[in-house]
Design an enzyme around this catalytic site. Structure first.
Site, mmCIF file in Angstrom:
data_model
loop_
_atom_site.group_PDB
_atom_site.id
_atom_site.type_symbol
_atom_site.label_atom_id
_atom_site.label_comp_id
_atom_site.label_asym_id
_atom_site.label_seq_id
_atom_site.Cartn_x
_atom_site.Cartn_y
_atom_site.Cartn_z
ATOM 1 N N ASP A 89 0.841 -1.199 0.000
ATOM 2 C CA ASP A 89 0.000 0.000 0.000
ATOM 3 C C ASP A 89 0.874 1.245 0.000
ATOM 4 O OD1 ASP A 89 0.636 -0.942 2.701
ATOM 5 O OD2 ASP A 89 -0.467 0.818 3.403
ATOM 6 N N GLU A 152 -0.074 -0.919 5.796
ATOM 7 C CA GLU A 152 0.990 -0.394 6.647
ATOM 8 C C GLU A 152 0.869 1.101 6.856
ATOM 9 O OE1 GLU A 152 4.954 1.156 7.814
ATOM 10 O OE2 GLU A 152 3.743 1.650 6.058
#
Length: 465
Positions: A89, A152
């Site tokens: 991400d 994250e």
């Protein structure tokens, strides 16, 4: 056996870049409005996860996708497991790019794209480090599990889910290629506190809306407010303020209201002093007018208390630990709407040993706010001693590969390295690098990427041979 890991990386240079480009071309920003059971954080992170696992399957690794939250592949056998933790991400691209953030572009030796340095570039450098070990058939005695997550940059819900549902034991030790060399063996605690404002809006000047910030761990690049009422010399005062503080501004009319925007500079929330917080600057400008009620409290706190208060001095929460350094604070997300009963400012704290979230919350309660709440997700301070064999090995490899002296580092940023008791962050940024994480025109130097891949290859081999 002597192996020229740098030469092995060079043989695979074009393949590494091709695989990396395929990941960087995917917009893997979290999009909650598109989330569903099959896409926990939206379609982008899932697409990037699938691409990474597809690359691993192509190279002959057994893979596992844990319900599109995270995935892993494994290599080797042994009772001990080395865990490598990375993420697919990215934070929102935002504005101000000279190139398309999802069209990876190499200019003057730098690879520009969102995720190039955080964390797709380092992830692929590390992936190719392990790939070299596999393709050379080097003997190893431990198992390697390479894990990639999809959340994250937000709340780490991906790893919470992964550890609960993956069905595999937690690695014994490991690292995350998501920071800088020579090593990150300490990370400050991380918590977000939300200031809540309620009450009836009033005053000769009226604040209808105030928005700024995309993520709690990003310095807001810009902020916009809709205001009306008695605002004498608004345009002239705004121009003078912007000139004094060297920020850009916009002023327009929207549905009979004045729309005021201040444009600063984004930066990683762990280094708020590296950015220019557009929201606190906007609040500081507006606070000179005759607002009242919750609008006045909101603007006063944002524009006077939080303004450039990166260490929490004005807030009264400043603290420094001899080993872990000083507390830092990023005012990350601002949401005020006069039609809502609850308006908020999100403050992200990176705190060392000697401070606790509860102590921070107690101090913040003394502000002119209705309430202060803490985020459900948070992390306590984390530290792996220098004498741990993991730290010693990684530093030894770094020194051999670079000729530079290795040393320990403690950061305010949070990495997946702290998922394990014996976990650290390791690369891929080198000393003296230009940090563009979470900023427009994010890049990684291509040669640094190749240097990192060679370090990862030798480091993984030394840890599992």
């Amino acid at each position: 056996m002597t192996i020229d890991f740098k030469a092995e990386v060079e043989k695979r240079r074009e393949d590494l870049l091709a695989d990396l480009f395929s990941l960087l071309a995917i917009n893997s920003e979290r999009e909650d409005h598109l989330a569903d059971a099959a896409h926990p954080f939206g379609p982008g992170p899932v697409k990037a996860l699938h691409k990474f696992l597809e690359i691993a399957e192509r190279d002959g690794y057994p893979t596992k996708n844990v319900d599109n939250y995270a995935g892993h592949f494994e290599y080797g056998d042994g009772d001990e497991v080395l865990g490598i933790f990375a993420h697919m991400d990215v934070v929102p691209a935002g504005s101000g790019w000279d190139t398309d953030p999802y069209t990876p572009t190499i200019k003057d030796g730098k690879l520009y794209a969102r995720g190039s340095s955080d964390d797709k570039g380092p992830t692929m450098a590390c992936y190719y480090g392990l790939k070299i070990i596999k393709e050379l058939g080097l003997p190893i005695s431990k198992k390697v599990r390479f894990v990639v997550g999809t959340d994250e940059e937000s709340g780490w819900a991906d790893m919470d889910y992964y550890f609960e549902h993956s069905g595999v034991k937690e690695p014994d030790f490991g690292f995350s290629p998501d920071a800088e060399f020579p090593i990150i063996n300490g990370e400050k605690g991380n918590i977000t506190a939300y200031l809540h404002f309620t009450g009836e809006n009033s005053g000769a000047a009226r604040l209808h809306c105030f928005t700024g910030g995309l993520r709690e761990n990003m310095v807001p690049e810009s902020a916009t407010a809709l205001v009306s009422g008695v605002l004498p010399d608004l345009a002239d005062k705004l121009a003078a303020f912007a000139a004094e503080h060297k920020v850009a501004f916009e002023l327009a009319e929207e549905d009979g209201l004045s729309k005021v925007t201040i444009i600063g500079k984004s930066a990683h929330g762990a280094s708020p002093q590296s950015g220019v917080n557009g929201a606190t600057y906007l609040a500081r400008f507006l606070n000179q007018f005759d607002f009242a009620g919750p609008a006045k409290d909101y603007l006063s706190i944002a524009g006077e208390v939080l303004f450039e208060d990166h260490a929490g001095q004005a807030l009264g929460v400043a603290h420094t630990d001899e080993k872990m350094g000083a507390l830092s604070m990023n005012a990350g997300v601002f949401r005020f709407d006069e039609t809502l009963a609850n308006n908020t400012i999100a403050l992200n704290f990176r705190y060392p040993k000697g401070r606790s979230p509860e102590e921070i919350q107690a101090v913040l309660q003394k502000l002119a706010v209705a309430d202060v709440t803490l985020s459900e997700q948070g992390h306590t301070p984390h530290y792996v001693p220098m004498e741990d064999p993991l730290v010693a090995t990684l530093l030894d490899v770094y020194e051999r590969q670079t000729g530079l002296c290795g040393h320990e580092q403690v950061i305010g940023g949070g990495t997946f390295g702290r998922l394990l008791k014996r976990g650290v962050a390791y690369g891929a940024m080198f000393p003296g690098y230009t940090d563009t994480m979470h900023q427009a025109n994010e890049f990684i130097v291509v040669e640094d990427l190749m240097r990192a891949a060679a370090i990862y290859a030798e480091a993984i081999y030394e840890l599992v041979k």
